[in-house]
Design an enzyme around this catalytic site. Structure first.
Site, PDB file in Angstrom:
ATOM      1  CB  VAL A  83      79.275   6.186  33.804  1.00 39.31           C
ATOM      2  CG1 VAL A  83      79.478   7.070  35.031  1.00 39.31           C
ATOM      3  CG2 VAL A  83      79.877   4.799  34.026  1.00 39.31           C
ATOM      4  CE  LYS A  84      70.643  10.128  34.102  1.00 45.18           C
ATOM      5  NZ  LYS A  84      69.403   9.821  34.827  1.00 45.18           N
ATOM      6  CB  ILE A  85      78.838  12.393  34.041  1.00 41.44           C
ATOM      7  CG1 ILE A  85      79.586  11.063  33.917  1.00 41.44           C
ATOM      8  CG2 ILE A  85      79.707  13.512  34.587  1.00 41.44           C
ATOM      9  CD1 ILE A  85      80.493  10.731  35.068  1.00 41.44           C
TER      10      ILE A  85
END
Ligand code: E4P
Length: 216
Positions: A83-85
């Protein structure tokens, strides 16, 4: 050094994979929009193409709770989703919660060594310093990469340094010399990396000599 491909185009992933250049994939909302297909479908298709290899999929929300729920949904799509945050205070809360839930994260849009330090402290699996966008405003992007590597070594963080916003083969050469863990590279730059005028000249010369000898 691991090579990720920075794209949401399946055909580019296939072509780079055929050449042994894909250890993972990164996408972002701009790349997904260009692909012109629904977000979840694109991510599922990419994950199938590179089983077991990390595929970064970016959240759209900006509130910690929403980023966390979105992250949970993305992680359900496939076991290789990372998951890219985006780097921000709420993002760091989401990173810490996703880590506690056993989900890997990639903190994106990092433009300073202290942002990278905060991401590592929050428990990010990977951090993405954007070198090309710093170069664009007259700041040497690769200096930040070297500073981040130094800081992570000083304190033994296991967050991986993923060089992003790559614009040229030179970014990759310097990243490799510095010992960056990963670079995420557009397919076009991968192809540029294969080229050298002396290689082309050498191939032509060998073939010309060979053909001349056959005629004798
Ligand atoms: C990284 O994960 C990003 O998708 C990417 O490298 C952004 O690069 P750009 O500055 O060329 O848009």
């Amino acid at each position: 050094m691991k090579f990720f491909i920075d794209t949401a185009e399946i055909e580019e992933i296939k072509q780079a994979n055929l050449r042994g250049w894909v250890d993972g994939v990164t996408t972002n909302p701009t790349l997904i929009a260009k692909a012109g297909k629904p977000f979840f479908d694109v991510i599922k298709e990419i994950c199938k193409e590179v089983p077991g290899k990390p595929v970064s999929a970016e959240v759209i929300s900006l509130k910690a709770d929403e980023m966390f729920s979105e992250g949970l949904e993305l992680a359900k799509l496939s076991d290789n989703v990372v998951v890219k945050i985006p780097m921000c205070e709420d993002g760091m809360i989401a990173v810490k919660k996703l880590k506690a839930a056993g989900i890997r994260t990639n903190v994106t849009l990092v433009f300073s060594p202290v942002q990278a330090l905060l991401a590592a402290k929050a428990g990010a699996s990977m951090v993405s310093p954007f070198v090309g966008r710093l170069d664009d405003i007259g700041i040497e992007g690769m200096d930040m990469v070297s500073q981040v590597i130094q800081i992570y070594q000083n304190y033994d963080f296991d967050t991986e340094v993923l060089v992003a916003s790559v614009r040229s083969p030179m970014h990759i050469q310097i990243s490799a010399e510095m010992g960056a863990d990963i670079a995420t590279i557009p397919f076009k730059v991968m192809q540029q990396m294969t080229n050298h005028p002396l290689t082309d000249k050498g191939i032509k010369m060998f073939l010309d000599d060979w053909n001349k000898a056959q005629k004798k």
